[in-house]
Design an enzyme around this catalytic site. Structure first.
Site, PDB file in Angstrom:
ATOM      1  N   HIS A  62       2.851  -1.300  10.639  1.00 12.77           N
ATOM      2  CA  HIS A  62       1.314  -0.599  10.393  1.00 12.77           C
ATOM      3  C   HIS A  62       0.114  -1.603   9.824  1.00 12.77           C
ATOM      4  CE1 HIS A  62       4.091   2.933  10.857  1.00 12.77           C
ATOM      5  NE2 HIS A  62       3.844   2.397  11.839  1.00 12.77           N
ATOM      6  N   LYS A  72      -2.667  -2.513   0.146  1.00 13.23           N
ATOM      7  CA  LYS A  72      -1.585  -1.216  -0.551  1.00 13.23           C
ATOM      8  C   LYS A  72      -0.985  -1.739  -1.706  1.00 13.23           C
ATOM      9  CE  LYS A  72      -1.052   0.213   4.284  1.00 13.23           C
ATOM     10  NZ  LYS A  72       0.008   0.425   5.406  1.00 13.23           N
ATOM     11  N   HIS A 119       2.459  -3.996   7.463  1.00 15.63           N
ATOM     12  CA  HIS A 119       3.427  -3.409   6.596  1.00 15.63           C
ATOM     13  C   HIS A 119       4.366  -2.366   7.259  1.00 15.63           C
ATOM     14  CE1 HIS A 119       4.722  -0.589   3.392  1.00 15.63           C
ATOM     15  NE2 HIS A 119       4.835  -1.642   2.840  1.00 15.63           N
ATOM     16  N   TYR A 132       2.306   4.869  -2.100  1.00 15.62           N
ATOM     17  CA  TYR A 132       1.727   3.678  -2.094  1.00 15.62           C
ATOM     18  C   TYR A 132       0.100   4.245  -2.323  1.00 15.62           C
ATOM     19  CZ  TYR A 132       1.396   5.009   2.980  1.00 15.62           C
ATOM     20  OH  TYR A 132       1.216   5.743   4.346  1.00 15.62           O
ATOM     21  N   ASP A 170       6.098   4.322  17.067  1.00 13.14           N
ATOM     22  CA  ASP A 170       6.491   3.031  16.547  1.00 13.14           C
ATOM     23  C   ASP A 170       7.402   2.176  17.678  1.00 13.14           C
ATOM     24  OD1 ASP A 170       5.050   3.064  14.160  1.00 13.14           O
ATOM     25  OD2 ASP A 170       6.853   3.435  12.968  1.00 13.14           O
TER      26      ASP A 170
END
Length: 181
Positions: A62, A72, A119, A132, A170
């Protein structure tokens, strides 16, 4: 804190100092002044996120587009993941390359993923809690991603693909060649 830049410029592995004794341990996970000085950056995190997942859950790859891109700082509170960062910065010498690192409650290692990177992670232990910090707010219309099994990226997720648990979203992400960057 020990900070090591990875082969992907601007992407850092961070090993915080852990103080342990018979009572347990203490670790400072984040201190903005120390963090920015160690990385030579001026990052202001504005949002914290956390997910809980079972072994085999694969989240990613993502990123957010344009003005909503996010840096992040990721870590595992409980359990373990294989964490992946992919350089998506057009013109970068390492464009399309990735790193993978195991983050766990035991090693307390963190990964700083800069803006312009994809990521994702796969969960290696049941009931893993992943945390995160983001330096920009989530913006649904700007979310984007790349399919986890893109042949050009050739990521070794360490678990058999028959064990993967992915969201519908996804499963239909584009390849790097077809992605919006």
């Amino acid at each position: 804190m020990i900070v090591k830049e990875t082969k992907l410029k601007g992407c850092f592995i961070i090993e915080p100092q852990v103080f342990s004794d018979k009572r347990g341990y203490f670790v400072e996970n984040y201190n903005q002044k120390t963090f920015n000085k160690a990385l030579g950056l001026d990052i202001n995190f504005v949002q914290d996120n956390e997910s809980k997942s079972s072994k085999g859950v694969l989240r990613g790859l993502h990123y957010q587009l344009g003005e909503y891109a996010q840096a992040k700082l990721v870590r595992v509170v409980k359990g373990a993941v294989l964490d992946i960062a992919v350089d998506l910065r057009e013109g970068s010498k390492t464009f399309g390359e990735h790193i993978s690192i195991e983050l766990s409650e035991n090693n307390k290692t963190q990964l700083f993923v800069p803006r312009g990177f994809g990521h994702g992670f796969i969960v290696l232990e049941d009931e893993t809690i992943f945390s995160y910090k983001c330096d920009n707010y989530y913006h649904k219309a700007s979310e984007a991603g790349i399919i986890y099994n893109d042949k050009d990226l050739n990521i070794n997720w360490q678990l058999p693909s028959s064990d993967f648990i992915l969201s519908e979203k996804d499963l239909i992400l584009p390849t790097l060649k077809d992605a919006k960057l």
